[in-house]
Enzyme design. Sequence first.
Site, PDB file in Angstrom:
ATOM      1  N   ASP A  36     -41.469 -77.244 -27.476  1.00 60.31           N
ATOM      2  CA  ASP A  36     -41.338 -76.509 -28.739  1.00 60.31           C
ATOM      3  C   ASP A  36     -42.565 -76.787 -29.604  1.00 60.31           C
ATOM      4  O   ASP A  36     -43.036 -77.920 -29.713  1.00 60.31           O
ATOM      5  CB  ASP A  36     -40.058 -76.939 -29.462  1.00 60.31           C
ATOM      6  CG  ASP A  36     -39.672 -75.990 -30.575  1.00 60.31           C
ATOM      7  OD1 ASP A  36     -38.621 -75.337 -30.469  1.00 60.31           O
ATOM      8  OD2 ASP A  36     -40.432 -75.905 -31.579  1.00 60.31           O
ATOM      9  N   ASN A  93     -28.806 -71.904 -30.309  1.00 61.85           N
ATOM     10  CA  ASN A  93     -28.540 -71.246 -31.582  1.00 61.85           C
ATOM     11  C   ASN A  93     -28.369 -69.751 -31.318  1.00 61.85           C
ATOM     12  O   ASN A  93     -29.206 -69.133 -30.650  1.00 61.85           O
ATOM     13  CB  ASN A  93     -29.706 -71.478 -32.549  1.00 61.85           C
ATOM     14  CG  ASN A  93     -29.814 -72.927 -32.970  1.00 61.85           C
ATOM     15  OD1 ASN A  93     -28.799 -73.600 -33.183  1.00 61.85           O
ATOM     16  ND2 ASN A  93     -31.027 -73.436 -33.072  1.00 61.85           N
ATOM     17  N   GLY A  99     -28.998 -70.017 -37.228  1.00 67.87           N
ATOM     18  CA  GLY A  99     -30.429 -70.171 -37.484  1.00 67.87           C
ATOM     19  C   GLY A  99     -31.322 -69.727 -36.355  1.00 67.87           C
ATOM     20  O   GLY A  99     -32.480 -70.153 -36.262  1.00 67.87           O
ATOM     21  N   GLN A 100     -30.819 -68.851 -35.477  1.00 61.80           N
ATOM     22  CA  GLN A 100     -31.676 -68.355 -34.385  1.00 61.80           C
ATOM     23  C   GLN A 100     -32.868 -67.611 -34.973  1.00 61.80           C
ATOM     24  O   GLN A 100     -32.695 -66.701 -35.780  1.00 61.80           O
ATOM     25  CB  GLN A 100     -30.888 -67.436 -33.452  1.00 61.80           C
ATOM     26  CG  GLN A 100     -31.725 -66.964 -32.266  1.00 61.80           C
ATOM     27  CD  GLN A 100     -30.942 -66.103 -31.276  1.00 61.80           C
ATOM     28  OE1 GLN A 100     -29.754 -65.831 -31.480  1.00 61.80           O
ATOM     29  NE2 GLN A 100     -31.598 -65.668 -30.226  1.00 61.80           N
ATOM     30  N   HIS A 106     -32.700 -68.953 -25.546  1.00 62.54           N
ATOM     31  CA  HIS A 106     -33.379 -70.213 -25.238  1.00 62.54           C
ATOM     32  C   HIS A 106     -32.443 -71.377 -25.478  1.00 62.54           C
ATOM     33  O   HIS A 106     -31.628 -71.366 -26.398  1.00 62.54           O
ATOM     34  CB  HIS A 106     -34.659 -70.376 -26.074  1.00 62.54           C
ATOM     35  CG  HIS A 106     -34.462 -70.160 -27.542  1.00 62.54           C
ATOM     36  ND1 HIS A 106     -34.381 -68.904 -28.114  1.00 62.54           N
ATOM     37  CD2 HIS A 106     -34.313 -71.027 -28.559  1.00 62.54           C
ATOM     38  CE1 HIS A 106     -34.215 -69.018 -29.418  1.00 62.54           C
ATOM     39  NE2 HIS A 106     -34.150 -70.301 -29.711  1.00 62.54           N
ATOM     40  N   LEU A 107     -32.566 -72.384 -24.628  1.00 64.01           N
ATOM     41  CA  LEU A 107     -31.794 -73.613 -24.753  1.00 64.01           C
ATOM     42  C   LEU A 107     -32.759 -74.708 -25.207  1.00 64.01           C
ATOM     43  O   LEU A 107     -33.809 -74.904 -24.589  1.00 64.01           O
ATOM     44  CB  LEU A 107     -31.153 -74.010 -23.411  1.00 64.01           C
ATOM     45  CG  LEU A 107     -29.965 -73.164 -22.923  1.00 64.01           C
ATOM     46  CD1 LEU A 107     -30.401 -71.764 -22.504  1.00 64.01           C
ATOM     47  CD2 LEU A 107     -29.253 -73.853 -21.769  1.00 64.01           C
ATOM     48  N   HIS A 108     -32.397 -75.392 -26.294  1.00 68.16           N
ATOM     49  CA  HIS A 108     -33.195 -76.527 -26.758  1.00 68.16           C
ATOM     50  C   HIS A 108     -32.737 -77.777 -26.013  1.00 68.16           C
ATOM     51  O   HIS A 108     -31.527 -78.053 -25.947  1.00 68.16           O
ATOM     52  CB  HIS A 108     -32.962 -76.786 -28.251  1.00 68.16           C
ATOM     53  CG  HIS A 108     -33.369 -75.685 -29.180  1.00 68.16           C
ATOM     54  ND1 HIS A 108     -34.509 -75.748 -29.962  1.00 68.16           N
ATOM     55  CD2 HIS A 108     -32.778 -74.500 -29.473  1.00 68.16           C
ATOM     56  CE1 HIS A 108     -34.597 -74.648 -30.701  1.00 68.16           C
ATOM     57  NE2 HIS A 108     -33.560 -73.871 -30.429  1.00 68.16           N
TER      58      HIS A 108
HETATM   59  P1  5GP Z   1     -34.279 -71.081 -32.726  1.00 65.85           P
HETATM   60  O1  5GP Z   1     -34.461 -71.420 -34.174  1.00 65.85           O
HETATM   61  O2  5GP Z   1     -34.369 -69.583 -32.493  1.00 65.85           O
HETATM   62  O3  5GP Z   1     -33.068 -71.695 -32.096  1.00 65.85           O
HETATM   63  O4  5GP Z   1     -35.488 -71.772 -31.957  1.00 65.85           O
HETATM   64  C1  5GP Z   1     -36.723 -71.163 -31.792  1.00 65.85           C
HETATM   65  C2  5GP Z   1     -37.712 -72.268 -31.529  1.00 65.85           C
HETATM   66  O5  5GP Z   1     -38.879 -71.697 -30.990  1.00 65.85           O
HETATM   67  C3  5GP Z   1     -38.117 -73.051 -32.759  1.00 65.85           C
HETATM   68  O6  5GP Z   1     -37.766 -74.423 -32.583  1.00 65.85           O
HETATM   69  C4  5GP Z   1     -39.626 -72.837 -32.858  1.00 65.85           C
HETATM   70  O7  5GP Z   1     -40.314 -74.005 -33.251  1.00 65.85           O
HETATM   71  C5  5GP Z   1     -39.991 -72.428 -31.453  1.00 65.85           C
HETATM   72  N1  5GP Z   1     -41.114 -71.534 -31.341  1.00 65.85           N
HETATM   73  C6  5GP Z   1     -41.317 -70.379 -32.042  1.00 65.85           C
HETATM   74  N2  5GP Z   1     -42.454 -69.778 -31.648  1.00 65.85           N
HETATM   75  C7  5GP Z   1     -42.970 -70.549 -30.662  1.00 65.85           C
HETATM   76  C8  5GP Z   1     -44.158 -70.447 -29.860  1.00 65.85           C
HETATM   77  O8  5GP Z   1     -44.954 -69.516 -29.975  1.00 65.85           O
HETATM   78  N3  5GP Z   1     -44.374 -71.451 -28.973  1.00 65.85           N
HETATM   79  C9  5GP Z   1     -43.519 -72.502 -28.814  1.00 65.85           C
HETATM   80  N4  5GP Z   1     -43.830 -73.427 -27.888  1.00 65.85           N
HETATM   81  N5  5GP Z   1     -42.388 -72.624 -29.554  1.00 65.85           N
HETATM   82  C10 5GP Z   1     -42.129 -71.669 -30.464  1.00 65.85           C
END
Ligand code: 5GP
Length: 120
Positions: A36, A93, A99-100, A106-108
């Site tokens: 991330d 998310n 907060g998506q 995607h899975l964190h």
């Molecule tokens: P969400 O908030 O949708 O669950 O998570 C999206 C994640 O994607 C965030 O933690 C954000 O930091 C990450 N992210 C967004 N754009 C990019 C990118 O261009 N490259 C990488 N490696 N991570 C990204």
Amino acid sequence: MNERGYSDTCIFCKVVKGMVRADIVYQDDAVVAFKDIHAQAPVHVLVIPRFHMTALWEADLSHEGLLGHLLASCNEVAQVMGISDSGYRVVINTGDDAGQSVDHLHLHVLGGRKLQWPPG
Ligand code: 5GP
Ligand code: ZN
């Protein structure tokens, strides 16, 4: 989205295609896992399907195999990153209240420190 399952405007589809740089830690025929860009823990990796799917709310039982593959890949990532013994958390998310911020499933995978519970 085009006929091959890519969205031309999706940043994570661009990662899959190699059009956007990412620090890839694991990949196979179905998934790509990369660090991330705004890590919230010493290990913070995103695991995504290669084909575009907006969020978990798009999934039904026809996606059972892919969802299992994604989850098993999280464990592969944990092993590669050296956190499978110390412990880790997998988060999906889905939608505004969660907060998506990127509309490609995607899975964190988070670990490398004690994580608080419950999340905010
Ligand atoms: P969400 O908030 O949708 O669950 O998570 C999206 C994640 O994607 C965030 O933690 C954000 O930091 C990450 N992210 C967004 N754009 C990019 C990118 O261009 N490259 C990488 N490696 N991570 C990204
Ligand atoms: Zn996408």
